[in-house]
Design a protein around this motif. Structure first.
Motif, PDB file in Angstrom:
ATOM      1  N   ASN A 370       6.848 -65.182  17.428  1.00 22.63           N
ATOM      2  CA  ASN A 370       7.953 -65.121  18.253  1.00 22.63           C
ATOM      3  C   ASN A 370       7.705 -66.662  17.987  1.00 22.63           C
ATOM      4  OD1 ASN A 370      10.451 -64.431  17.800  1.00 22.63           O
ATOM      5  ND2 ASN A 370      10.602 -64.735  20.210  1.00 22.63           N
ATOM      6  N   LEU A 371       7.763 -67.519  18.882  1.00 24.97           N
ATOM      7  CA  LEU A 371       7.891 -68.884  19.932  1.00 24.97           C
ATOM      8  C   LEU A 371       7.151 -69.630  18.744  1.00 24.97           C
ATOM      9  CD1 LEU A 371       8.517 -70.664  22.074  1.00 24.97           C
ATOM     10  CD2 LEU A 371       6.067 -71.195  22.675  1.00 24.97           C
ATOM     11  N   LEU A 372       6.446 -69.685  18.012  1.00 19.44           N
ATOM     12  CA  LEU A 372       5.799 -69.891  16.599  1.00 19.44           C
ATOM     13  C   LEU A 372       6.350 -69.865  15.796  1.00 19.44           C
ATOM     14  CD1 LEU A 372       2.156 -69.609  16.106  1.00 19.44           C
ATOM     15  CD2 LEU A 372       3.127 -71.647  17.885  1.00 19.44           C
ATOM     16  N   GLY A 373       6.949 -68.975  15.216  1.00 20.33           N
ATOM     17  CA  GLY A 373       8.172 -68.961  14.102  1.00 20.33           C
ATOM     18  C   GLY A 373       9.537 -69.324  14.443  1.00 20.33           C
ATOM     19  N   LYS A 374      10.124 -69.618  15.741  1.00 19.57           N
ATOM     20  CA  LYS A 374      11.840 -70.417  16.279  1.00 19.57           C
ATOM     21  C   LYS A 374      11.405 -71.177  15.832  1.00 19.57           C
ATOM     22  CE  LYS A 374      14.232 -70.162  20.339  1.00 19.57           C
ATOM     23  NZ  LYS A 374      14.070 -71.651  19.907  1.00 19.57           N
ATOM     24  N   TRP A 375      10.271 -72.080  16.382  1.00 21.29           N
ATOM     25  CA  TRP A 375       9.780 -72.980  15.500  1.00 21.29           C
ATOM     26  C   TRP A 375       9.510 -73.993  14.378  1.00 21.29           C
ATOM     27  CZ3 TRP A 375       5.775 -74.339  19.440  1.00 21.29           C
ATOM     28  CH2 TRP A 375       6.273 -74.353  21.004  1.00 21.29           C
ATOM     29  N   VAL A 376       9.636 -72.760  13.032  1.00 19.07           N
ATOM     30  CA  VAL A 376       9.521 -73.174  11.874  1.00 19.07           C
ATOM     31  C   VAL A 376      10.689 -72.723  11.552  1.00 19.07           C
ATOM     32  CG1 VAL A 376       8.906 -72.410   9.936  1.00 19.07           C
ATOM     33  CG2 VAL A 376       7.735 -72.932  11.934  1.00 19.07           C
ATOM     34  N   GLU A 377      11.409 -72.091  11.860  1.00 17.72           N
ATOM     35  CA  GLU A 377      12.705 -71.545  11.240  1.00 17.72           C
ATOM     36  C   GLU A 377      14.086 -72.641  11.843  1.00 17.72           C
ATOM     37  OE1 GLU A 377      13.662 -68.407   9.349  1.00 17.72           O
ATOM     38  OE2 GLU A 377      11.778 -67.686   9.083  1.00 17.72           O
ATOM     39  N   GLY A 379      13.245 -75.924  12.095  1.00 14.65           N
ATOM     40  CA  GLY A 379      13.132 -76.742  11.689  1.00 14.65           C
ATOM     41  C   GLY A 379      12.373 -77.810  11.779  1.00 14.65           C
ATOM     42  N   GLU A 380      11.228 -76.851  12.781  1.00 13.80           N
ATOM     43  CA  GLU A 380      10.695 -78.035  14.241  1.00 13.80           C
ATOM     44  C   GLU A 380       9.345 -77.929  13.067  1.00 13.80           C
ATOM     45  OE1 GLU A 380      11.758 -77.318  18.310  1.00 13.80           O
ATOM     46  OE2 GLU A 380      13.829 -77.254  17.767  1.00 13.80           O
ATOM     47  N   TYR A 381       8.717 -77.218  12.391  1.00 17.57           N
ATOM     48  CA  TYR A 381       7.460 -77.380  11.704  1.00 17.57           C
ATOM     49  C   TYR A 381       8.109 -77.189  10.523  1.00 17.57           C
ATOM     50  CZ  TYR A 381       2.605 -76.649  11.318  1.00 17.57           C
ATOM     51  OH  TYR A 381       0.984 -77.350  11.173  1.00 17.57           O
ATOM     52  N   PRO A 382       7.094 -78.074   9.223  1.00 15.40           N
ATOM     53  CA  PRO A 382       7.426 -76.956   7.725  1.00 15.40           C
ATOM     54  C   PRO A 382       6.717 -75.492   8.026  1.00 15.40           C
ATOM     55  CG  PRO A 382       5.307 -78.498   7.917  1.00 15.40           C
ATOM     56  CD  PRO A 382       5.879 -78.627   9.102  1.00 15.40           C
ATOM     57  N   LYS A 383       6.785 -74.756   6.783  1.00 16.35           N
ATOM     58  CA  LYS A 383       6.256 -73.373   7.264  1.00 16.35           C
ATOM     59  C   LYS A 383       5.309 -73.451   6.396  1.00 16.35           C
ATOM     60  CE  LYS A 383       8.371 -68.393   5.911  1.00 16.35           C
ATOM     61  NZ  LYS A 383       9.383 -68.149   5.470  1.00 16.35           N
ATOM     62  N   ASP A 384       3.964 -73.878   6.162  1.00 11.91           N
ATOM     63  CA  ASP A 384       2.614 -74.187   6.070  1.00 11.91           C
ATOM     64  C   ASP A 384       2.017 -72.702   6.536  1.00 11.91           C
ATOM     65  OD1 ASP A 384      -0.121 -73.855   5.608  1.00 11.91           O
ATOM     66  OD2 ASP A 384      -0.246 -76.015   6.029  1.00 11.91           O
ATOM     67  N   MET A 385       2.244 -71.263   5.758  1.00  3.05           N
ATOM     68  CA  MET A 385       1.747 -70.167   6.594  1.00  3.05           C
ATOM     69  C   MET A 385       0.568 -69.988   6.591  1.00  3.05           C
ATOM     70  SD  MET A 385       4.670 -69.207   7.435  1.00  3.05           S
ATOM     71  CE  MET A 385       3.749 -67.188   7.911  1.00  3.05           C
ATOM     72  N   ASP A 386      -0.579 -70.648   5.698  1.00  2.71           N
ATOM     73  CA  ASP A 386      -1.807 -70.581   5.983  1.00  2.71           C
ATOM     74  C   ASP A 386      -2.179 -71.313   7.129  1.00  2.71           C
ATOM     75  OD1 ASP A 386      -1.937 -69.606   3.505  1.00  2.71           O
ATOM     76  OD2 ASP A 386      -2.741 -71.643   2.601  1.00  2.71           O
ATOM     77  N   MET A 387      -1.715 -72.631   7.749  1.00  2.00           N
ATOM     78  CA  MET A 387      -1.824 -73.344   8.519  1.00  2.00           C
ATOM     79  C   MET A 387      -1.626 -72.369  10.122  1.00  2.00           C
ATOM     80  SD  MET A 387      -3.116 -75.285  10.731  1.00  2.00           S
ATOM     81  CE  MET A 387      -4.023 -76.482   9.479  1.00  2.00           C
ATOM     82  N   LEU A 388      -0.138 -72.187   9.982  1.00  2.00           N
ATOM     83  CA  LEU A 388       0.433 -71.145  11.588  1.00  2.00           C
ATOM     84  C   LEU A 388      -0.024 -69.618  11.533  1.00  2.00           C
ATOM     85  CD1 LEU A 388       3.926 -71.818   9.922  1.00  2.00           C
ATOM     86  CD2 LEU A 388       3.531 -72.228  11.838  1.00  2.00           C
ATOM     87  N   LYS A 389      -0.715 -69.612  10.074  1.00  2.00           N
ATOM     88  CA  LYS A 389      -1.869 -68.452  10.689  1.00  2.00           C
ATOM     89  C   LYS A 389      -2.835 -68.172  11.838  1.00  2.00           C
ATOM     90  CE  LYS A 389       0.438 -65.726   6.856  1.00  2.00           C
ATOM     91  NZ  LYS A 389      -0.698 -64.700   5.737  1.00  2.00           N
ATOM     92  N   LYS A 390      -3.223 -69.483  10.797  1.00  2.00           N
ATOM     93  CA  LYS A 390      -5.079 -70.405  11.375  1.00  2.00           C
ATOM     94  C   LYS A 390      -4.309 -70.261  12.986  1.00  2.00           C
ATOM     95  CE  LYS A 390      -8.412 -73.235  10.874  1.00  2.00           C
ATOM     96  NZ  LYS A 390      -8.875 -74.080  12.738  1.00  2.00           N
ATOM     97  N   ILE A 391      -4.027 -70.789  13.156  1.00  2.00           N
ATOM     98  CA  ILE A 391      -3.064 -71.417  14.429  1.00  2.00           C
ATOM     99  C   ILE A 391      -3.457 -69.957  15.328  1.00  2.00           C
ATOM    100  CG2 ILE A 391      -1.699 -72.332  16.419  1.00  2.00           C
ATOM    101  CD1 ILE A 391      -0.594 -75.029  13.664  1.00  2.00           C
ATOM    102  N   ALA A 392      -1.943 -68.654  15.026  1.00  2.00           N
ATOM    103  CA  ALA A 392      -2.032 -67.748  15.679  1.00  2.00           C
ATOM    104  C   ALA A 392      -2.714 -67.346  16.185  1.00  2.00           C
ATOM    105  CB  ALA A 392      -0.985 -67.045  14.738  1.00  2.00           C
ATOM    106  N   ALA A 393      -3.657 -67.865  15.079  1.00  2.00           N
ATOM    107  CA  ALA A 393      -5.165 -66.389  14.710  1.00  2.00           C
ATOM    108  C   ALA A 393      -6.415 -67.318  16.084  1.00  2.00           C
ATOM    109  CB  ALA A 393      -5.601 -66.651  13.733  1.00  2.00           C
TER     110      ALA A 393
END
Length: 406
Positions: A370-377, A379-393
């Motif tokens: 939720n925190l990572l998603g909030k930053w993306v939504e 506009g504080e980080y691009p919605k690069d889902m590959d990178m975001l999923k890697k960071i979260a995992a």
């Protein structure tokens, strides 16, 4: 219908997508207080009270706050009567993480959607007890159901570690963590470290409730020994323990009478870490604080001693104890992000005595996503889902797997 649904604590679409990517990852529970004896003997809980409240001082504190007499908490009252007192307390815990934790446990282990209250307590009691009578609700099955890959128990230096040896063939790796009392360190401590190492130990843990010259000297000595063995060093700072002396004399430690301390940690902690760094003997280290006033102390301190080609060598540990809730976890993760690199964070641990507390990893994963998603939504980080999923995992599993090298 349970409020524990697919979108529980996930406030935006990015968070939902991220959580889907991490929810089924294995759990590495690298710090807890569960009993290796109970695992080795594949313990069978006798009823819902023993499973949910046996040894759980988080819950005991709130029952006391609700005016429940001690005989229904740690005393000799009937277990069902104790369960009813817990059920009376539960609906009043709005805003308290225990409300979420308890209902996650009910949902994930027993598929119970009803909220625990005096009205539902008897039916839930009966349903849980029916399950607990079955072999597939013994301790080892609960661990397997939770998808736990590794458990690090917390063990005194003179433990025989006999139960860890009995568990060598268990599908979940169960290894000891070395937890000496800083006031009782004596001449054979390194022999005990060698014994623990031979039995799979790769972590140590210390409660640092004050920092003075004597403590600094002991910790520097211990840190150097851990570095020699390639261990990870955990320092838990900032607890004020056993505040209620009458109840301490009656019940002993770890029964719910501890609180946050406010002693100064920065200078002493710097001396400890620097003394080891000067010798090039600073081990991998995880720093936890019980007082959120020190989030920025730890968040900046770890940056002073990173290096050696080890990603995230010095870690800011997850929200601990009284910070083991949404605001505390978010505060720790925001401080780490502001001052360091959350992408290298080794993530969550249960720090628990309960065999159904693995849902705290789910709780953490939801809060993280939720925190990572909030930053993306926002506009504080691009919605690069590959990178975001890697960071979260990585935060939920892979960083810990690499860091501890079990």
């Amino acid at each position: 219908m349970s409020f524990i649904n697919d979108k529980f604590m996930l406030k935006n679409d990015t968070a939902v997508e991220l959580y889907e990517a991490v929810k089924d990852l294995p759990i590495i529970d690298y710090h807890c207080h569960i009993s290796p004896k109970m695992i080795a003997e594949n313990y069978q809980f006798k009823n819902a009270f023993e499973l949910f409240l046996g040894g759980d001082h988080y819950k005991w504190r709130q029952m006391r706050t609700n005016g429940v007499d001690e005989k229904f908490i740690t005393g000799d009252a009937d277990d069902f009567d104790k369960w009813m007192k817990f059920a009376e307390t539960m609906p009043l815990l709005i805003g308290n993480p225990l409300y979420h934790w308890t209902h996650l446990e009910l949902k994930r282990y027993f598929d119970i959607d009803e909220q625990l209250s005096p009205k539902t307590a008897k039916a839930i009691w009966d349903r849980i007890n029916t399950c607990l009578a079955k072999d597939d609700f013994r301790v080892q099955s609960l661990i397997k159901k939770s998808n736990v890959e590794t458990i690090c128990t917390t063990d005194a230096p003179y433990d025989t570690l006999e139960y860890h040896r009995q568990l060598k063939d268990f599908s979940t790796k169960v290894v000891p963590a070395f937890r000496p009392d800083l006031d009782k360190i004596n001449g054979d401590i390194t022999e005990r470290m060698d014994f623990f190492h031979e039995n799979g130990c790769r972590l140590s843990d210390h409660a640092v409730d004050e920092i003075n010259d004597e403590i600094i000297d002991k910790l520097v000595f211990l840190g150097e020994e851990y570095a020699k063995r390639g261990w990870v060093w955990q320092l838990h700072l900032g607890a004020l323990r056993n505040n209620n002396s009458r109840m301490f004399e009656k019940l002993g430690p770890d029964v719910g009478f501890d609180s946050v301390n406010d002693f100064q940690i920065a200078e002493g902690l710097s001396k400890i870490l620097d003394s080891l760094e000067k010798k090039d003997m600073l081990p991998k280290t995880i720093l936890y604080t019980l007082n959120p006033k020190d989030n920025y102390v730890l968040g900046t301190m770890l940056g002073n001693f990173q290096g050696g080609g080890i990603p995230g060598k010095i870690q800011f540990g997850s929200g601990w104890w009284f910070n083991d809730q949404r605001d505390g976890m978010e505060g720790q993760m925001k401080a780490l992000s502001n001052l360091g690199m959350i992408a290298r964070f080794v993530g969550m641990l249960t720090d628990s005595r309960s065999f159904v507390s693995y849902t705290r990893h789910e709780y953490f994963r939801r809060i993280l996503c939720n925190l990572l998603g909030k930053w993306v939504e926002e506009g504080e980080y691009p919605k690069d889902m590959d990178m975001l999923k890697k960071i979260a995992a990585d935060i939920c599993y892979y960083n810990a797997k690499e860091y501890f090298n079990f």
